[in-house]
Design a protein around this motif. Structure first.
Motif, PDB file in Angstrom:
ATOM      1  N   MET A   1      70.530  -8.580 -23.670  1.00  0.00           N
ATOM      2  CA  MET A   1      70.333  -7.233 -24.163  1.00  0.00           C
ATOM      3  C   MET A   1      68.908  -6.765 -23.886  1.00  0.00           C
ATOM      4  N   ARG A   2      67.944  -7.664 -24.079  1.00  0.00           N
ATOM      5  CA  ARG A   2      66.554  -7.277 -23.865  1.00  0.00           C
ATOM      6  C   ARG A   2      66.314  -6.838 -22.422  1.00  0.00           C
ATOM      7  N   ASN A   3      66.880  -7.585 -21.447  1.00  0.00           N
ATOM      8  CA  ASN A   3      66.701  -7.203 -20.047  1.00  0.00           C
ATOM      9  C   ASN A   3      67.313  -5.850 -19.762  1.00  0.00           C
ATOM     10  N   GLY A   4      68.448  -5.555 -20.391  1.00  0.00           N
ATOM     11  CA  GLY A   4      69.075  -4.250 -20.222  1.00  0.00           C
ATOM     12  C   GLY A   4      68.191  -3.133 -20.732  1.00  0.00           C
ATOM     13  N   ASN A  40      53.308  -8.121 -36.537  1.00  0.00           N
ATOM     14  CA  ASN A  40      53.985  -9.352 -36.943  1.00  0.00           C
ATOM     15  C   ASN A  40      55.035  -9.842 -35.951  1.00  0.00           C
ATOM     16  N   LEU A  41      55.203  -9.158 -34.824  1.00  0.00           N
ATOM     17  CA  LEU A  41      56.180  -9.598 -33.832  1.00  0.00           C
ATOM     18  C   LEU A  41      55.792 -10.960 -33.270  1.00  0.00           C
ATOM     19  N   LYS A  42      56.767 -11.808 -33.135  1.00  0.00           N
ATOM     20  CA  LYS A  42      56.577 -13.124 -32.524  1.00  0.00           C
ATOM     21  C   LYS A  42      56.913 -13.018 -31.035  1.00  0.00           C
ATOM     22  N   PRO A  43      56.458 -13.964 -30.197  1.00  0.00           N
ATOM     23  CA  PRO A  43      56.755 -13.900 -28.765  1.00  0.00           C
ATOM     24  C   PRO A  43      58.241 -13.706 -28.490  1.00  0.00           C
ATOM     25  N   GLY A  44      58.525 -12.743 -27.631  1.00  0.00           N
ATOM     26  CA  GLY A  44      59.906 -12.436 -27.267  1.00  0.00           C
ATOM     27  C   GLY A  44      60.586 -11.416 -28.169  1.00  0.00           C
ATOM     28  N   GLN A  45      59.983 -11.053 -29.285  1.00  0.00           N
ATOM     29  CA  GLN A  45      60.588 -10.074 -30.196  1.00  0.00           C
ATOM     30  C   GLN A  45      60.194  -8.658 -29.798  1.00  0.00           C
ATOM     31  N   PHE A  46      61.017  -7.686 -30.208  1.00  0.00           N
ATOM     32  CA  PHE A  46      60.712  -6.290 -29.951  1.00  0.00           C
ATOM     33  C   PHE A  46      61.313  -5.419 -31.039  1.00  0.00           C
ATOM     34  N   LEU A  47      60.816  -4.193 -31.131  1.00  0.00           N
ATOM     35  CA  LEU A  47      61.353  -3.171 -32.028  1.00  0.00           C
ATOM     36  C   LEU A  47      61.833  -2.019 -31.156  1.00  0.00           C
ATOM     37  N   TRP A  48      62.986  -1.442 -31.476  1.00  0.00           N
ATOM     38  CA  TRP A  48      63.557  -0.395 -30.631  1.00  0.00           C
ATOM     39  C   TRP A  48      64.267   0.623 -31.512  1.00  0.00           C
ATOM     40  N   VAL A  49      63.730   1.851 -31.576  1.00  0.00           N
ATOM     41  CA  VAL A  49      64.297   2.925 -32.399  1.00  0.00           C
ATOM     42  C   VAL A  49      64.339   4.201 -31.557  1.00  0.00           C
ATOM     43  N   LYS A  65      44.648  -6.745 -25.025  1.00  0.00           N
ATOM     44  CA  LYS A  65      43.920  -7.466 -26.071  1.00  0.00           C
ATOM     45  C   LYS A  65      44.859  -8.026 -27.134  1.00  0.00           C
ATOM     46  N   VAL A  66      45.843  -7.229 -27.575  1.00  0.00           N
ATOM     47  CA  VAL A  66      46.758  -7.689 -28.627  1.00  0.00           C
ATOM     48  C   VAL A  66      48.096  -8.166 -28.074  1.00  0.00           C
ATOM     49  N   GLN A  67      48.247  -8.148 -26.719  1.00  0.00           N
ATOM     50  CA  GLN A  67      49.465  -8.627 -26.064  1.00  0.00           C
ATOM     51  C   GLN A  67      50.718  -7.913 -26.570  1.00  0.00           C
ATOM     52  N   ARG A  68      50.655  -6.580 -26.579  1.00  0.00           N
ATOM     53  CA  ARG A  68      51.785  -5.750 -27.001  1.00  0.00           C
ATOM     54  C   ARG A  68      52.019  -4.636 -25.990  1.00  0.00           C
ATOM     55  N   ALA A  69      53.276  -4.225 -25.863  1.00  0.00           N
ATOM     56  CA  ALA A  69      53.651  -3.048 -25.081  1.00  0.00           C
ATOM     57  C   ALA A  69      54.253  -2.040 -26.055  1.00  0.00           C
ATOM     58  N   TYR A  70      53.911  -0.774 -25.874  1.00  0.00           N
ATOM     59  CA  TYR A  70      54.385   0.295 -26.744  1.00  0.00           C
ATOM     60  C   TYR A  70      55.121   1.313 -25.888  1.00  0.00           C
ATOM     61  N   VAL A  71      56.305   1.737 -26.333  1.00  0.00           N
ATOM     62  CA  VAL A  71      57.099   2.710 -25.599  1.00  0.00           C
ATOM     63  C   VAL A  71      57.067   4.028 -26.356  1.00  0.00           C
ATOM     64  N   TYR A  72      56.711   5.091 -25.650  1.00  0.00           N
ATOM     65  CA  TYR A  72      56.666   6.436 -26.238  1.00  0.00           C
ATOM     66  C   TYR A  72      57.645   7.339 -25.518  1.00  0.00           C
ATOM     67  N   ARG A  73      58.334   8.185 -26.271  1.00  0.00           N
ATOM     68  CA  ARG A  73      59.157   9.248 -25.690  1.00  0.00           C
ATOM     69  C   ARG A  73      58.689  10.539 -26.334  1.00  0.00           C
ATOM     70  N   ASN A  74      58.277  11.479 -25.515  1.00  0.00           N
ATOM     71  CA  ASN A  74      57.748  12.756 -26.015  1.00  0.00           C
ATOM     72  C   ASN A  74      56.569  12.534 -26.959  1.00  0.00           C
ATOM     73  N   GLY A  75      55.777  11.508 -26.714  1.00  0.00           N
ATOM     74  CA  GLY A  75      54.607  11.231 -27.534  1.00  0.00           C
ATOM     75  C   GLY A  75      54.899  10.508 -28.838  1.00  0.00           C
ATOM     76  N   VAL A  76      56.156  10.146 -29.088  1.00  0.00           N
ATOM     77  CA  VAL A  76      56.549   9.446 -30.313  1.00  0.00           C
ATOM     78  C   VAL A  76      56.849   7.990 -29.954  1.00  0.00           C
ATOM     79  N   ILE A  78      58.720   4.833 -29.861  1.00  0.00           N
ATOM     80  CA  ILE A  78      60.108   4.472 -30.140  1.00  0.00           C
ATOM     81  C   ILE A  78      60.366   2.982 -29.946  1.00  0.00           C
ATOM     82  N   GLY A  79      59.380   2.263 -29.443  1.00  0.00           N
ATOM     83  CA  GLY A  79      59.574   0.840 -29.234  1.00  0.00           C
ATOM     84  C   GLY A  79      58.258   0.102 -29.114  1.00  0.00           C
ATOM     85  N   ALA A  80      58.335  -1.189 -29.351  1.00  0.00           N
ATOM     86  CA  ALA A  80      57.177  -2.069 -29.207  1.00  0.00           C
ATOM     87  C   ALA A  80      57.685  -3.463 -28.906  1.00  0.00           C
ATOM     88  N   SER A  81      56.907  -4.216 -28.145  1.00  0.00           N
ATOM     89  CA  SER A  81      57.305  -5.570 -27.769  1.00  0.00           C
ATOM     90  C   SER A  81      56.071  -6.429 -27.562  1.00  0.00           C
TER      91      SER A  81
END
Length: 117
Positions: A1-4, A40-49, A65-76, A78-81
């Motif tokens: 699912m994550r790869n999708g 608080n995400l552990k390696p391999g975890q993500f949030l998706w809304v 620096k914090v080893q995170r990726a953040y996903v924005y749609r229209n500046g909001v 919606i996800g983090a990993s």
């Protein structure tokens, strides 16, 4: 699912790999993704809304620096990993990158044909 999810996000997106400390877009609206939950995400975890911003242009911001990726749609947001970036001698380049092509079966021509999932 994550790869999708990752493949879906990469379609038509551009990736911004930020210098350390630029993981938050100060002009973005509040999202339902709490900063403490992201931290608080552990390696391999993500949030998706995705429902909080169902349409609009998408951007991925990577904070090395914090080893995170953040996903924005229209500046909001919606996800983090969590991410795993390069190490000394193989540092992750920073800058703005546009996706020019996709190949789900691509393998590295630099790292012993390692799969690039």
């Amino acid at each position: 699912m994550r790869n999708g999810i990752v493949n879906f996000l990469l379609a038509g997106l551009f990736i911004l790999v930020a210098v350390p400390g630029l993981a938050f877009d100060p002009g973005a609206k509040k999202s339902e993704i709490a900063e403490t939950a992201v931290a608080n995400l552990k390696p391999g975890q993500f949030l998706w809304v995705p429902g909080i911003a169902p349409a609009g242009p998408m951007t991925i911001v990577v904070n090395l620096k914090v080893q995170r990726a953040y996903v924005y749609r229209n500046g909001v947001r919606i996800g983090a990993s969590t991410i795993s970036s390069g190490k000394k001698g193989h540092e992750t380049p920073t800058g703005v990158f546009t996706i020019l092509q996709k190949n789900k079966d691509h393998s590295s021509n630099l790292y012993n044909t390692a799969p690039m999932l």
